[in-house]
Design a protein around this motif. Sequence first.
Motif: not given
Length: 625
Positions: A110-139
């Motif tokens: 719930g602490d944004a700063k701490k949670d932020l660092s978790l992204i690198g630690q857990f990699g969040v898989g496919f959803y990490s695409a939304f860090m750089v993309a405003r829209e994602v298409e998967v065909i």
Amino acid sequence: MTTEKRSFQAEVSRLLDIVAHSLYSEKEIFLRELVSNASDACDRMRYLALTKPELAEADAEYRVVLTPDKQKKTLVVDDNGIGMTREELAENLGTIARSGTASFLQNLTGDAKKDLSLIGQFGVGFYSAFMVAREVEVISRRAGESEAWRWVSDGRGEYTISPAEKAGRGTTIILHLKEGEEEFLEPHRLRHIVKTYSEHIPLPILLKEGGKEEKLNEASALWTRPKAEIKPEQYKEFYHHVGHVFDEPWLTLHFRAEGVFEYTGLLFIPSTKPFDLYDPQRKGRLKLYVRRVFITDDAEGLVPAWLRFLRGVVDSEDLPLNVSREMLQSNPMLAKMRSQIVKRVLAELEKKAKDSPEEFEKFWDNFGAVLKEGIYEDLDHRDALLALARFRSTAGEKLVSLEEYVGRMKPGQDAIFYVTGDSVAQAARSPHLEGFRAKGVEVLYFTDPVDEFWSGAVGEWKGKKLKSVTRGGADLAKIEGESKEASADAEDKDAKAPANVQSLIAIFKLALGDAVKDVRTTDRLTDSPACLVADEGDVDIHLERLLRQHRHIDKLAKRILELNPKHALIERLAALVGKDGTTEQLQEMAWLLFDQAKILQGETLEDPAAFTRRLSGALARGLPT
Ligand SMILES: Nc1ncnc2c1ncn2[C@@H]1O[C@H](COP(=O)(O)OP(=O)(O)OP(=O)(O)O)[C@@H](O)[C@H]1O
Ligand SMILES: [Mg+2]
């Protein structure tokens, strides 16, 4: 078939919200995640094609293609892997799989700063695409399916699925980059990211630019390369990819086994507990390959359950390629590989324990409890695991082995004493330790539930009985204490016991009836007036509590109430025996001491009202009138 709109599973929305608005510095990891998924998909397709070659549609050149397009501001990640059906698109990209992502959400603070660092630690898989993309298409078109499907989302809670055209099988991910993320259209940037995170991917990652394709990685299975050529970061990135984990490997074991049959192992011991360590299925997570073809990551029997924290690959030269799971389990080669892998891992652990005890302590804190399951269930390796086992004890912070414990036992001591508890802090508060502390007799802390089981199964170590300080006699009398006084004290325990203590015990037995199994004096207490112990042969106190918590038992064993004859309260009570009108008071005291002993060992009272009534009565009697 029209376009269908669906909502993400709640957890996904929460995740996307964090990811999409994240100011996470290393956004570049999105490419690592997408390439890792594409490689997994190709691995699964290669294996499927072994039994259903027709599904490979004569396209066995597995590869991942990156195509940046500066005009359209899109980056396309395309693979000719197994692809996904419409249902799989919804299931896999609309809900959280049991993966690193799941534990990301579990670890959110719930602490944004701490949670932020978790992204690198857990990699969040496919959803990490939304860090750089405003829209994602998967065909995607699943191998063997004629239909292809388009999954589209802007990461704000919903996605759509609609029919699509796609020539070959596999998956094409189109990232419509956000403003300011154009750097990910630069070839040098993409080259760098692949070199950093995906060098170990065992298939070609191609950068397509102006019709030209450039291979960005070596594309050979890392484990087949000579150890000397592999950099530690490459081992680490491979560990991340193969383990779906993001910590540092605590141990990397890369070996080639030759002889009757050949195989290569690249094994890792994590430096943190994987999220599924205590999953009831207790499955191993090693990936089995046969001649560089991925077979399964569910190779039951490749490693014992007590080594399930291992991550990595085993690549066999000799197993048949089209080996099915069932055949695998009964395959003698697998059993041989298993025992050799176990031997290698145990040898490495023994070496670490000897050469760098601090390092080993980290390992043991993470995986000791799992390894101890092997003591209980794996007779072949019981002795090796007992030698590796480490415990905290009353002697201090440092971990102690059974060898060390026995080496510093007191004269007259012939048992390995232990106290069980949910934590070292709780076990250390056990009154049963008082007499042992007073004599300087070291007691091991057994704080993992499995300790109750292996200690019961093993019974003794090198002729020394494993003895719980909360069960049976304390046997302190025959142990020579640290200080002369302490031994002198113990010697004349009975000598000093107040005259009427036996009569007091008789009164207590009468008062408590079958609430207890017996009442007796003890030398295991120095500060506390009384405690409860399990009788020899009965279920030990902590184990009974564990079994009750898991509703494995409901009938409670009767305990023995032990009185400390040297405690002022017991002396005073003993002095009251025989005095007029004291019997009822003494009977009340019996219950008070009984309930107090229960509270001391963390048990709830059956009748707290009776306890408070008796306590306030005793207190009132103690107050000057
Ligand atoms: N390119 C792809 N081809 C086929 N299936 C894919 C592809 N990308 C993702 N998937 C499916 O979507 C699921 C979710 O992917 P995601 O990366 O979020 O989790 P994961 O890869 O299972 O684990 P991790 O969180 O460790 O990456 C995958 O398990 C896989 O089934
Ligand atoms: Mg993934």
